[in-house]
Design a protein around this motif. Sequence first.
Motif, PDB file in Angstrom:
ATOM      1  N   ARG A  70       0.839  -1.198   0.000  1.00  0.00           N
ATOM      2  CA  ARG A  70       0.000   0.000   0.000  1.00  0.00           C
ATOM      3  C   ARG A  70       0.877   1.252   0.000  1.00  0.00           C
ATOM      4  N   LYS A  71       1.933   1.232   0.777  1.00  0.00           N
ATOM      5  CA  LYS A  71       2.837   2.382   0.847  1.00  0.00           C
ATOM      6  C   LYS A  71       3.485   2.645  -0.511  1.00  0.00           C
ATOM      7  N   GLN A  72       3.909   1.590  -1.200  1.00  0.00           N
ATOM      8  CA  GLN A  72       4.529   1.754  -2.515  1.00  0.00           C
ATOM      9  C   GLN A  72       3.524   2.299  -3.527  1.00  0.00           C
ATOM     10  N   ARG A  73       2.271   1.833  -3.485  1.00  0.00           N
ATOM     11  CA  ARG A  73       1.247   2.333  -4.404  1.00  0.00           C
ATOM     12  C   ARG A  73       0.936   3.799  -4.124  1.00  0.00           C
ATOM     13  N   MET A  74       0.878   4.162  -2.856  1.00  0.00           N
ATOM     14  CA  MET A  74       0.630   5.559  -2.508  1.00  0.00           C
ATOM     15  C   MET A  74       1.788   6.437  -2.974  1.00  0.00           C
ATOM     16  N   SER A  75       3.008   5.965  -2.800  1.00  0.00           N
ATOM     17  CA  SER A  75       4.182   6.722  -3.254  1.00  0.00           C
ATOM     18  C   SER A  75       4.144   6.898  -4.767  1.00  0.00           C
ATOM     19  N   SER A  76       3.743   5.862  -5.470  1.00  0.00           N
ATOM     20  CA  SER A  76       3.632   5.933  -6.924  1.00  0.00           C
ATOM     21  C   SER A  76       2.601   6.983  -7.328  1.00  0.00           C
ATOM     22  N   PHE A  77       1.456   6.996  -6.656  1.00  0.00           N
ATOM     23  CA  PHE A  77       0.433   7.997  -6.944  1.00  0.00           C
ATOM     24  C   PHE A  77       0.978   9.405  -6.725  1.00  0.00           C
ATOM     25  N   LEU A  78       1.645   9.611  -5.609  1.00  0.00           N
ATOM     26  CA  LEU A  78       2.175  10.943  -5.297  1.00  0.00           C
ATOM     27  C   LEU A  78       3.229  11.382  -6.302  1.00  0.00           C
ATOM     28  N   ARG A  79       4.054  10.455  -6.778  1.00  0.00           N
ATOM     29  CA  ARG A  79       5.057  10.793  -7.788  1.00  0.00           C
ATOM     30  C   ARG A  79       4.381  11.192  -9.098  1.00  0.00           C
ATOM     31  N   GLN A  80       3.373  10.434  -9.494  1.00  0.00           N
ATOM     32  CA  GLN A  80       2.718  10.692 -10.775  1.00  0.00           C
ATOM     33  C   GLN A  80       1.799  11.909 -10.721  1.00  0.00           C
ATOM     34  N   ALA A  81       1.115  12.112  -9.602  1.00  0.00           N
ATOM     35  CA  ALA A  81       0.173  13.222  -9.476  1.00  0.00           C
ATOM     36  C   ALA A  81       0.890  14.532  -9.179  1.00  0.00           C
ATOM     37  N   ALA A  82       2.064  14.470  -8.599  1.00  0.00           N
ATOM     38  CA  ALA A  82       2.872  15.636  -8.224  1.00  0.00           C
ATOM     39  C   ALA A  82       2.222  16.436  -7.099  1.00  0.00           C
ATOM     40  N   ASN A  83       0.985  16.832  -7.256  1.00  0.00           N
ATOM     41  CA  ASN A  83       0.263  17.569  -6.218  1.00  0.00           C
ATOM     42  C   ASN A  83      -0.984  16.754  -5.868  1.00  0.00           C
TER      43      ASN A  83
END
Length: 78
Positions: A28-41
């Motif tokens: 879950r942490k890795q998926r959330m990190s991926s979202f934050l990297r791709q979404a930027a904000n």
Amino acid sequence: MKSVNIGAVSADMLPDVGGMAFDNSQSRKQRMSSFLRQAANPYCFCVGGVGVKIEFAEDGPTLQDALCAFLLRQRSGL
């Protein structure tokens, strides 16, 4: 990040997270990190050409809880 005026930002200038895919073999942490990297904000992004701004109430769920719920909905296809 949360102070962005969504009305003043063109949707095509925001990252589009509508087609974002998640690797369910990741934590879950890795998926959330991926979202934050791709979404930027995490407060302001685009979904299918529509600008989206997320705001949270002081007594509402945390950003982490809201993102987890979002990722679960994406995983289930909702």
